[in-house]
Design a protein around this motif. Structure first.
Motif, PDB file in Angstrom:
ATOM      1  N   GLN A 176       3.024  -4.229   0.764  1.00 38.03           N
ATOM      2  CA  GLN A 176       1.800  -4.613   1.466  1.00 38.03           C
ATOM      3  C   GLN A 176       2.118  -5.008   2.897  1.00 38.03           C
ATOM      4  O   GLN A 176       3.257  -5.390   3.216  1.00 38.03           O
TER       5      GLN A 176
ATOM      6  N   LEU B 299     -10.079 -15.253   4.388  1.00 36.13           N
ATOM      7  CA  LEU B 299      -9.041 -14.451   3.742  1.00 36.13           C
ATOM      8  C   LEU B 299      -9.654 -13.117   3.307  1.00 36.13           C
ATOM      9  O   LEU B 299     -10.695 -13.087   2.664  1.00 36.13           O
TER      10      LEU B 299
ATOM     11  N   HIS C 177       3.402  -8.403   9.385  1.00 34.40           N
ATOM     12  CA  HIS C 177       4.484  -8.792   8.489  1.00 34.40           C
ATOM     13  C   HIS C 177       4.481  -7.872   7.275  1.00 34.40           C
ATOM     14  O   HIS C 177       3.422  -7.516   6.756  1.00 34.40           O
TER      15      HIS C 177
ATOM     16  N   VAL D 271       3.150 -14.518   2.996  1.00 37.81           N
ATOM     17  CA  VAL D 271       1.746 -14.776   3.319  1.00 37.81           C
ATOM     18  C   VAL D 271       1.490 -16.270   3.406  1.00 37.81           C
ATOM     19  O   VAL D 271       0.817 -16.752   4.329  1.00 37.81           O
TER      20      VAL D 271
ATOM     21  N   VAL E  12       5.140  -7.473   3.338  1.00 42.25           N
ATOM     22  CA  VAL E  12       5.102  -8.338   2.151  1.00 42.25           C
ATOM     23  C   VAL E  12       5.626  -7.547   0.955  1.00 42.25           C
ATOM     24  O   VAL E  12       5.148  -6.443   0.681  1.00 42.25           O
TER      25      VAL E  12
ATOM     26  N   HIS F  37       0.713  -7.527   6.106  1.00 42.65           N
ATOM     27  CA  HIS F  37      -0.115  -8.706   6.361  1.00 42.65           C
ATOM     28  C   HIS F  37      -0.240  -8.904   7.854  1.00 42.65           C
ATOM     29  O   HIS F  37       0.734  -8.724   8.606  1.00 42.65           O
TER      30      HIS F  37
ATOM     31  N   LEU G 283      -4.548  -8.728   4.152  1.00 37.32           N
ATOM     32  CA  LEU G 283      -3.427  -8.223   3.357  1.00 37.32           C
ATOM     33  C   LEU G 283      -3.880  -6.924   2.716  1.00 37.32           C
ATOM     34  O   LEU G 283      -4.948  -6.874   2.089  1.00 37.32           O
TER      35      LEU G 283
ATOM     36  N   HIS H 220      -7.852 -10.395   1.423  1.00 35.13           N
ATOM     37  CA  HIS H 220      -6.630  -9.939   0.764  1.00 35.13           C
ATOM     38  C   HIS H 220      -6.947  -8.914  -0.314  1.00 35.13           C
ATOM     39  O   HIS H 220      -7.719  -9.199  -1.233  1.00 35.13           O
ATOM     40  N   SER H 221      -6.375  -7.725  -0.167  1.00 30.43           N
ATOM     41  CA  SER H 221      -6.587  -6.631  -1.130  1.00 30.43           C
ATOM     42  C   SER H 221      -8.069  -6.311  -1.298  1.00 30.43           C
ATOM     43  O   SER H 221      -8.560  -6.119  -2.407  1.00 30.43           O
TER      44      SER H 221
ATOM     45  N   SER I 218      -7.171 -13.539   7.819  1.00 30.07           N
ATOM     46  CA  SER I 218      -5.894 -13.151   7.228  1.00 30.07           C
ATOM     47  C   SER I 218      -6.147 -11.901   6.394  1.00 30.07           C
ATOM     48  O   SER I 218      -6.927 -11.922   5.443  1.00 30.07           O
TER      49      SER I 218
ATOM     50  N   THR J 197       4.589 -13.574  -2.693  1.00 30.61           N
ATOM     51  CA  THR J 197       3.537 -14.012  -1.764  1.00 30.61           C
ATOM     52  C   THR J 197       4.027 -15.042  -0.743  1.00 30.61           C
ATOM     53  O   THR J 197       3.240 -15.555   0.041  1.00 30.61           O
TER      54      THR J 197
END
Length: 253
Positions: free
Chosen positions: A245, A110, A202, A20, A204, A247, A141, A112-113, A139, A17
């Motif tokens: 992943q 956030l 990016h 991130v 990950v 990001h 992901l 994320h997932s 953000s 991580t």
């Protein structure tokens, strides 16, 4: 407020991580400077047990986690208590955000997932955009279909890899636990259509899921070199596209 360098993960597992966290540290500096205050309002949609939320709260930010799982929220509260910080927890889905939280009250969201599992990813992003103040940041992901195809093929599941590549949602079959996956280009387009200005993509976990942990355990030099490799690969124009992943940050337009 504590030095944001505490957000940099250490150890072999945390390399997964690190990319991130580096992006978040930069955007926190940016948002704090623009707002003229150190304490930011952060919403972690689908934040689960607090892997991101608790470290952010340790930095002095006001963090709210929205998650549908009561078990995850209970684990979050235990983790926050052990860390000596307060994190607000609310049970709900991404579709409930507008009802649970005030509009325009967050500096950072956030996601994320989360987009892999919600019924309507575009609607979820629009709802998250509504939580942000002007100039706020999201953000995102998400799982990458290219990496999954590689992993299925290298484990001998060639038909599943082929099915995944042919499926616009990046789904390999009825037993696939992930309903959809996103390329970096796909995420950027989705963000743009939802009222965000997308930033750089990016990768990950480009190598982190391929290299055995035994090669890093107990060797600080190897772990440091591996972290540097992951950071370089995250921005590589080819390698980032095969990461587990992807990001991306999006600024509210």
């Amino acid at each position: 407020m504590r030095d944001q360098s505490v957000m940099r993960p250490v150890g072999a597992t945390a390399v997964r991580t690190a990319v991130v966290w580096d992006a978040l540290r930069a955007v926190l500096d940016e948002l704090a400077s623009a707002a003229g205050r150190d304490r930011l309002d952060i919403v972690d949609a689908g934040g689960g047990t607090g892997g991101f939320a608790v470290p952010l709260a340790e930095l002095g930010h006001a963090v709210t986690v929205v998650d549908p799982s009561p078990d995850s929220l209970a684990a979050l509260e235990r983790r926050a208590s052990e860390a000596g910080v307060g994190v607000r927890s609310l049970q709900g889905d991404a579709g409930d955000l507008a009802e649970l939280l005030p509009a325009g009250g967050a500096d950072l969201v956030l996601c994320h997932s989360v987009l892999e599992y919600v019924e309507d990813p575009a609607a979820a992003l629009v709802a998250m955009a509504g939580l942000l103040r002007p100039g706020g940041v999201i953000s995102v992901l998400a799982a990458n279909p290219v990496a999954t195809a590689i992993h299925r093929a290298t484990s001998g599941r060639f038909k599943e890899a082929l099915s995944l590549l042919a499926d616009p949602a990046g789904h390999w079959g009825d037993h696939d636990p992930t309903p959809r996956r996103f390329t970096g280009e796909g995420l950027a387009g989705l963000l743009a259509a939802s009222g965000f200005v997308p930033g750089e993509v990016h990768g990950v976990r480009v190598f982190a899921d391929l290299v055995p942990s035994r090669l890093l355990d107990g060797d600080p030099g190897a772990a440091q070199a591996f972290a540097a490799l992951e950071h370089a690969a995250a921005r590589h124009p080819v390698l980032r596209d095969i990461a587990t992943q992807v990001h991306i940050l999006g600024h509210r337009a």
